[in-house]
Write a protein that holds these residues in place. Structure first.
Motif, PDB file in Angstrom:
ATOM      1  N   VAL A 213       9.523  13.349 -14.748  1.00 36.32           N
ATOM      2  CA  VAL A 213       9.385  12.978 -13.338  1.00 36.32           C
ATOM      3  C   VAL A 213       7.912  12.868 -12.951  1.00 36.32           C
ATOM      4  O   VAL A 213       7.500  11.943 -12.239  1.00 36.32           O
ATOM      5  CB  VAL A 213      10.105  14.002 -12.443  1.00 36.32           C
ATOM      6  N   LEU A 214       7.107  13.817 -13.421  1.00 28.96           N
ATOM      7  CA  LEU A 214       5.674  13.794 -13.122  1.00 28.96           C
ATOM      8  C   LEU A 214       5.019  12.531 -13.660  1.00 28.96           C
ATOM      9  O   LEU A 214       4.250  11.856 -12.955  1.00 28.96           O
ATOM     10  CB  LEU A 214       5.003  15.032 -13.725  1.00 28.96           C
ATOM     11  N   THR A 215       5.329  12.178 -14.905  1.00 27.75           N
ATOM     12  CA  THR A 215       4.716  11.008 -15.528  1.00 27.75           C
ATOM     13  C   THR A 215       5.118   9.725 -14.823  1.00 27.75           C
ATOM     14  O   THR A 215       4.264   8.912 -14.432  1.00 27.75           O
ATOM     15  CB  THR A 215       5.115  10.936 -17.014  1.00 27.75           C
ATOM     16  N   LEU A 216       6.417   9.523 -14.644  1.00 27.35           N
ATOM     17  CA  LEU A 216       6.887   8.299 -13.997  1.00 27.35           C
ATOM     18  C   LEU A 216       6.456   8.226 -12.537  1.00 27.35           C
ATOM     19  O   LEU A 216       6.038   7.171 -12.049  1.00 27.35           O
ATOM     20  CB  LEU A 216       8.405   8.204 -14.104  1.00 27.35           C
ATOM     21  N   GLY A 217       6.564   9.355 -11.838  1.00 29.94           N
ATOM     22  CA  GLY A 217       6.190   9.372 -10.432  1.00 29.94           C
ATOM     23  C   GLY A 217       4.722   9.038 -10.229  1.00 29.94           C
ATOM     24  O   GLY A 217       4.365   8.243  -9.347  1.00 29.94           O
ATOM     25  N   ALA A 218       3.855   9.640 -11.045  1.00 29.40           N
ATOM     26  CA  ALA A 218       2.414   9.387 -10.916  1.00 29.40           C
ATOM     27  C   ALA A 218       2.082   7.935 -11.241  1.00 29.40           C
ATOM     28  O   ALA A 218       1.294   7.285 -10.540  1.00 29.40           O
ATOM     29  CB  ALA A 218       1.627  10.327 -11.835  1.00 29.40           C
ATOM     30  N   LEU A 219       2.694   7.409 -12.302  1.00 29.66           N
ATOM     31  CA  LEU A 219       2.406   6.033 -12.699  1.00 29.66           C
ATOM     32  C   LEU A 219       2.883   5.041 -11.638  1.00 29.66           C
ATOM     33  O   LEU A 219       2.146   4.139 -11.228  1.00 29.66           O
ATOM     34  CB  LEU A 219       3.084   5.735 -14.041  1.00 29.66           C
ATOM     35  N   VAL A 220       4.111   5.203 -11.179  1.00 28.16           N
ATOM     36  CA  VAL A 220       4.665   4.269 -10.196  1.00 28.16           C
ATOM     37  C   VAL A 220       3.915   4.353  -8.873  1.00 28.16           C
ATOM     38  O   VAL A 220       3.590   3.332  -8.253  1.00 28.16           O
ATOM     39  CB  VAL A 220       6.169   4.546  -9.999  1.00 28.16           C
ATOM     40  N   TYR A 221       3.608   5.561  -8.426  1.00 34.35           N
ATOM     41  CA  TYR A 221       2.886   5.719  -7.163  1.00 34.35           C
ATOM     42  C   TYR A 221       1.499   5.088  -7.256  1.00 34.35           C
ATOM     43  O   TYR A 221       1.032   4.443  -6.297  1.00 34.35           O
ATOM     44  CB  TYR A 221       2.769   7.204  -6.805  1.00 34.35           C
ATOM     45  N   ALA A 222       0.852   5.237  -8.419  1.00 38.11           N
ATOM     46  CA  ALA A 222      -0.476   4.634  -8.591  1.00 38.11           C
ATOM     47  C   ALA A 222      -0.401   3.116  -8.496  1.00 38.11           C
ATOM     48  O   ALA A 222      -1.246   2.471  -7.858  1.00 38.11           O
ATOM     49  CB  ALA A 222      -1.061   5.053  -9.942  1.00 38.11           C
ATOM     50  N   ILE A 223       0.620   2.522  -9.107  1.00 38.31           N
ATOM     51  CA  ILE A 223       0.751   1.058  -9.069  1.00 38.31           C
ATOM     52  C   ILE A 223       1.059   0.579  -7.655  1.00 38.31           C
ATOM     53  O   ILE A 223       0.486  -0.403  -7.174  1.00 38.31           O
ATOM     54  CB  ILE A 223       1.843   0.603 -10.059  1.00 38.31           C
ATOM     55  N   ILE A 224       1.962   1.296  -6.977  1.00 40.53           N
ATOM     56  CA  ILE A 224       2.337   0.892  -5.628  1.00 40.53           C
ATOM     57  C   ILE A 224       1.147   0.943  -4.672  1.00 40.53           C
ATOM     58  O   ILE A 224       0.943   0.055  -3.847  1.00 40.53           O
ATOM     59  CB  ILE A 224       3.465   1.787  -5.102  1.00 40.53           C
ATOM     60  N   GLU A 225       0.352   2.002  -4.773  1.00 40.94           N
ATOM     61  CA  GLU A 225      -0.753   2.199  -3.837  1.00 40.94           C
ATOM     62  C   GLU A 225      -2.049   1.531  -4.280  1.00 40.94           C
ATOM     63  O   GLU A 225      -3.040   1.555  -3.537  1.00 40.94           O
ATOM     64  CB  GLU A 225      -1.008   3.707  -3.658  1.00 40.94           C
ATOM     65  N   SER A 226      -2.069   0.925  -5.467  1.00 36.85           N
ATOM     66  CA  SER A 226      -3.325   0.370  -5.986  1.00 36.85           C
ATOM     67  C   SER A 226      -3.849  -0.770  -5.121  1.00 36.85           C
ATOM     68  O   SER A 226      -5.072  -0.941  -4.994  1.00 36.85           O
ATOM     69  CB  SER A 226      -3.143  -0.113  -7.431  1.00 36.85           C
ATOM     70  N   ARG A 227      -2.938  -1.560  -4.535  1.00 38.76           N
ATOM     71  CA  ARG A 227      -3.401  -2.674  -3.710  1.00 38.76           C
ATOM     72  C   ARG A 227      -4.075  -2.183  -2.442  1.00 38.76           C
ATOM     73  O   ARG A 227      -5.032  -2.780  -1.957  1.00 38.76           O
ATOM     74  CB  ARG A 227      -2.218  -3.585  -3.353  1.00 38.76           C
ATOM     75  N   ARG A 228      -3.590  -1.072  -1.901  1.00 34.32           N
ATOM     76  CA  ARG A 228      -4.158  -0.539  -0.659  1.00 34.32           C
ATOM     77  C   ARG A 228      -5.442   0.253  -0.915  1.00 34.32           C
ATOM     78  O   ARG A 228      -6.418   0.126  -0.171  1.00 34.32           O
ATOM     79  CB  ARG A 228      -3.135   0.356   0.038  1.00 34.32           C
ATOM     80  N   LEU A 229      -5.447   1.054  -1.992  1.00 31.89           N
ATOM     81  CA  LEU A 229      -6.578   1.945  -2.248  1.00 31.89           C
ATOM     82  C   LEU A 229      -7.579   1.386  -3.245  1.00 31.89           C
ATOM     83  O   LEU A 229      -8.745   1.787  -3.233  1.00 31.89           O
ATOM     84  CB  LEU A 229      -6.064   3.302  -2.754  1.00 31.89           C
ATOM     85  N   GLY A 230      -7.130   0.469  -4.122  1.00 31.79           N
ATOM     86  CA  GLY A 230      -8.011  -0.056  -5.164  1.00 31.79           C
ATOM     87  C   GLY A 230      -7.919   0.763  -6.441  1.00 31.79           C
ATOM     88  O   GLY A 230      -7.756   1.985  -6.401  1.00 31.79           O
ATOM     89  N   TRP A 231      -8.028   0.077  -7.582  1.00 32.22           N
ATOM     90  CA  TRP A 231      -7.884   0.765  -8.868  1.00 32.22           C
ATOM     91  C   TRP A 231      -9.002   1.770  -9.121  1.00 32.22           C
ATOM     92  O   TRP A 231      -8.843   2.700  -9.907  1.00 32.22           O
ATOM     93  CB  TRP A 231      -7.835  -0.260 -10.000  1.00 32.22           C
ATOM     94  N   GLY A 232     -10.134   1.596  -8.473  1.00 35.98           N
ATOM     95  CA  GLY A 232     -11.231   2.534  -8.666  1.00 35.98           C
ATOM     96  C   GLY A 232     -11.173   3.740  -7.754  1.00 35.98           C
ATOM     97  O   GLY A 232     -12.048   4.621  -7.824  1.00 35.98           O
ATOM     98  N   SER A 233     -10.175   3.825  -6.907  1.00 34.89           N
ATOM     99  CA  SER A 233     -10.046   4.948  -5.980  1.00 34.89           C
ATOM    100  C   SER A 233      -9.833   6.259  -6.743  1.00 34.89           C
ATOM    101  O   SER A 233      -9.108   6.301  -7.743  1.00 34.89           O
ATOM    102  CB  SER A 233      -8.868   4.703  -5.045  1.00 34.89           C
ATOM    103  N   PRO A 234     -10.457   7.364  -6.282  1.00 34.20           N
ATOM    104  CA  PRO A 234     -10.221   8.661  -6.936  1.00 34.20           C
ATOM    105  C   PRO A 234      -8.747   9.050  -6.960  1.00 34.20           C
ATOM    106  O   PRO A 234      -8.279   9.675  -7.920  1.00 34.20           O
ATOM    107  CB  PRO A 234     -11.044   9.627  -6.075  1.00 34.20           C
ATOM    108  N   VAL A 235      -8.001   8.671  -5.918  1.00 37.62           N
ATOM    109  CA  VAL A 235      -6.579   9.004  -5.887  1.00 37.62           C
ATOM    110  C   VAL A 235      -5.832   8.277  -7.008  1.00 37.62           C
ATOM    111  O   VAL A 235      -5.038   8.880  -7.743  1.00 37.62           O
ATOM    112  CB  VAL A 235      -5.972   8.631  -4.517  1.00 37.62           C
TER     113      VAL A 235
END
Length: 494
Positions: A213-235
């Motif tokens: 759950v941790l692995t999939l959740g982190a990966l999916v959340y990162a992809i979903i939010e990447s457009r808003r925060l940017g791939w270089g964002s610390p989050v």
């Protein structure tokens, strides 16, 4: 106990009825992945939802499905597949009812997550029930072909059904329609589906479940939010680091357990490993197509929700016609030819879509959709059969869960990536959107080429030797009979 294997007309009718019940569960769970997209504009207006709220209306469903499918499959193997299947139907039906009654977007998102909890107990468990109900390899391949056709058909017909329901009865009806189907399936499963479970019970693996759950959740959340925060964002970078650590944790912890949640020994079989990756590629490509196409037809060409769904009818029609025939072909000649056709059709569909524009004639658009129909109609049965047919009975649920996890992960990635590439240009409409979506079509074409390459790699002699070694390993470790560890059926096509 496992279902009997003797013949007879009454036994055949019972098996076909079990297959129909399992297909009904697959229909509602998979259709809810795509059907909601058509209803999103109405949901936004009625519940005054933000764009982020609409995103999570879709993502809460797919994320929970991807994260807990492995737990559901192994639990069903342990405590009984029919029991878990019925529980899943009840939870999914309750979630659907609550979605239709939701007074606000937050309540809708929570109900969608509850829906998905039920869905995790349906997809892999239904597949395991089908595999155990049809023990003869060729007959099982045909049954899995039908089962796979329902999965593909549900994805393709979701926008059509959604458009008709939204235009005719309102957005809440896309959830309420599940309730009577689920109720009928609960009654029929109690009457006709025999209980089955693994010969050797597998213990719960809480650490493995947490890491998945941790692995999939982190990966999916990162992809979903990447457009808003940017791939270089610390989050985003932190989430990607968590996903990597989760993978390393699984690789280090799971082999130490006698009964791991993620059975890494299965991946020693090249055909099985390739099936999981191909499932991810296939669903990533199709859902990227579905996301961009519905946007193109509605926002660029100004079509209604129902008209948009009808334009996708060639996909659903070809899926319905081709999938059962593909299942029979897999049973007699193996998976190579269907997979080559599917990968080629996906690559050609992506390449042909590069020429679509605001004024492209509708017949030309529908011709492109035919290519995606050929792809979807030929890809599911060989992948599904490859994933489960060589597994021991004790691992049927886990194998099916891994296949479904690959599909759900591909679904989430397809929507997230295509949204990142083309989503910001929707407001511009017209040429702005069609120019931006070219990146999505290049991605789809590349995924089709990847399917072809994986097919050729996983159906050769060396791949078959790896399958035999994996089977022998399970036979040695678990003490199973040679019959229960039969080599992957239909993989010797080259």
């Amino acid at each position: 106990m496992n279902p009997p294997t003797h013949g007879g007309a009454s036994e055949r009718r019972r098996r076909l009825l079990v297959l129909a019940i399992c297909c009904a569960s697959m229909l509602v769970v998979v259709m809810d992945i795509s059907i909601v997209n058509v209803a999103l504009p109405s949901i936004r207006r009625d519940l005054h939802a933000s764009v982020t709220g609409l995103q999570w209306t879709v993502d809460a469903y797919t994320l929970v499905l991807a994260g807990f499918l492995l737990l559901a499959g192994s639990t069903a193997d342990r405590i009984g597949r029919r029991r878990v299947f019925q529980a899943g139907l009840a939870v999914f039906g309750l979630g659907s009812l609550l979605c239709g009654l939701a007074p606000g977007i937050g309540w809708l998102i929570a109900a969608r997550a509850l829906q998905a909890v039920g869905g995790t107990m349906l997809n892999p468990v239904a597949m395991a029930i089908v595999a155990s109900t049809f023990p003869e390899p060729a007959e099982r391949a045909r049954a899995i072909g039908v089962f796979g056709s329902v999965s593909g058909l549900a994805l393709a017909l979701g926008p059509i059904a959604g458009g008709a329901l939204v235009d005719g009865l309102g957005w809440r009806s896309v959830f309420w329609v599940n309730v009577p189907i689920v109720a009928a399936a609960i009654v029929c499963s109690a009457l006709f589906v025999p209980e089955s479970r693994a010969a050797r019970a597998r213990r719960f693996d809480p650490v493995g479940q947490f890491l998945v759950v941790l692995t999939l959740g982190a990966l999916v959340y990162a992809i979903i939010e990447s457009r808003r925060l940017g791939w270089g964002s610390p989050v985003i970078l932190g989430l990607l680091a968590v996903a990597v650590l989760g993978v390393l944790g699984l690789l280090g912890f799971e082999p130490r357990r006698a009964d791991p949640l993620l059975e890494l020994r299965l991946f020693r079989s090249v055909p099985f490993s390739a099936a999981i990756v191909m499932a991810l590629f296939a669903l990533c490509g199709f859902n990227a197509f579905l996301f961009v196409t519905t946007q193109y037809l509605q926002d660029v060409r100004g079509m209604s929700a129902l008209a948009t769904g009808l334009c996708l009818l060639p996909v659903g029609a070809l899926t319905m016609v081709l999938s059962p025939r593909t299942g029979r072909l897999v049973g007699t000649r193996g998976p190579r030819l269907p997979l080559l056709v599917a990968g080629t059709a996906l690559a050609l569909g992506g390449a042909a879509s590069l020429g679509l524009g605001p004024a492209t004639p509708i017949p030309a658009v529908l011709a492109v959709h035919l290519l995606f129909g050929v792809f979807l109609g030929t890809v599911n049965p060989p992948i599904t059969n490859t994933a489960v047919s060589g597994m021991p009975r004790s691992m049927a649920g886990v194998a099916a869960s891994l296949s479904s996890t690959g599909r759900q992960t591909g679904t989430t990635l397809g929507v997230a990536i295509s949204g990142t590439i083309a989503g910001s240009s929707v407001a511009g409409g017209g040429a702005s959107f069609t120019h931006a979506e070219r990146g999505v079509w290049w991605l789809v074409a590349g995924l089709g080429a990847g399917l072809v390459a994986l097919c050729l790699f996983s159906t050769g002699r060396r791949a078959q030797e790896s399958a035999r070694r994996a089977a022998a390993l399970f036979d040695e470790v678990e003490g199973g009979s040679a019959a229960s560890m039969r080599v992957f059926h239909g993989q010797g096509a080259g």
